[in-house]
Design a protein around this motif. Sequence first.
Motif, short mmCIF file in Angstrom:
data_model
loop_
_atom_site.label_atom_id
_atom_site.label_comp_id
_atom_site.label_asym_id
_atom_site.label_seq_id
_atom_site.Cartn_x
_atom_site.Cartn_y
_atom_site.Cartn_z
N MET A 79 0.83 -1.20 0.00
CA MET A 79 0.00 0.00 0.00
C MET A 79 0.87 1.26 0.00
SD MET A 79 -2.97 1.17 2.70
CE MET A 79 -1.78 1.49 4.02
N GLU A 80 1.94 1.25 0.79
CA GLU A 80 2.86 2.40 0.84
C GLU A 80 3.45 2.66 -0.55
OE1 GLU A 80 3.65 4.31 3.42
OE2 GLU A 80 2.69 3.25 5.06
N ASN A 82 2.11 1.64 -3.57
CA ASN A 82 1.08 1.99 -4.55
C ASN A 82 0.50 3.39 -4.37
OD1 ASN A 82 1.28 -0.49 -5.87
ND2 ASN A 82 -0.16 -1.47 -4.48
N THR A 83 0.58 3.92 -3.15
CA THR A 83 0.09 5.28 -2.91
C THR A 83 1.16 6.33 -3.19
OG1 THR A 83 0.63 5.09 -0.54
CG2 THR A 83 -1.63 4.56 -1.21
N LYS A 85 3.98 6.87 -1.52
CA LYS A 85 4.71 7.39 -0.36
C LYS A 85 6.18 6.98 -0.40
CE LYS A 85 0.72 7.62 2.76
NZ LYS A 85 0.14 7.15 4.04
N SER A 216 6.60 0.31 -8.05
CA SER A 216 5.24 0.34 -8.57
C SER A 216 5.26 -0.07 -10.04
CB SER A 216 4.67 1.77 -8.45
OG SER A 216 3.51 1.90 -9.23
#
Length: 256
Positions: A79-80, A82-83, A85, A216
């Motif tokens: 998640m980190e 893909n967002t 960050k 990513s």
Amino acid sequence: MKKIVAVICGLVVCLSMASAKKKSSGKFVLGLDDSFPPLGFRDKNNEIVGYDIDLAREVASRLGLELVCQPIDWSTKEMELNTGKIDCIWNGLTLTEERKRAMACSEPYLANAQVVVVRNNGEIKSLSDLKGKKIGVQAGSSAQEAIDGAPDFKKSLKEIVEFKENVTALNDLEFGNLDGVVMDLVVAGYSITQGKKPLVILDETLAPEEYGIAFSRKNKSLRDKVQKTLLEMQADGTVAKISTKWFGSDISTIGK
């Protein structure tokens, strides 16, 4: 109306400048579990150091970027990424088919295996000796996946306790609160040796594996640049130098 148009144009220019500034920030943000020695961890001065960090710092330097080490919750690492960050996950990330499909992964750079660490009192000498015992594992790790991939072994256990990081799990093992800890071979060996812990690694392994770097899927170009740079570093001896610093010899699998 002219004033409104001027304001709108001004806003567009500001947004464009902000976007350009972000794109040209010159930073390479590396996501990691900062308690994963010897790949990425905090030293006595609270600085993040390690084998992966040295590799990444050299790669960033050659690409003209500033390395930023960003500690993350390992269980939410995808998640980190893909967002946006972080730019990559580079910290003993095991390459699996699922991860290769979900992310843009590099070629392997280090070989590893999932093993079980136990106390050195000789009571547990094999995986079968752990029947009815309690073991610890880092949540969201490949060690957890290795346990799930060995159903007979998993079924034989009395209890599996999840930890945020391996350091706490090893401490609980040393204090007698656990009978074993499933974790990465590279990390286990370093932790036992450097910490002079009364622990040993069982000869039987749960799963052989390889480490890679994840990006990513929208940023394959950065993945390719990092991969190319690592190959250049392997060819000119830089990787061997860094590997010898942390492991005593060149154990890298880059380009092999």
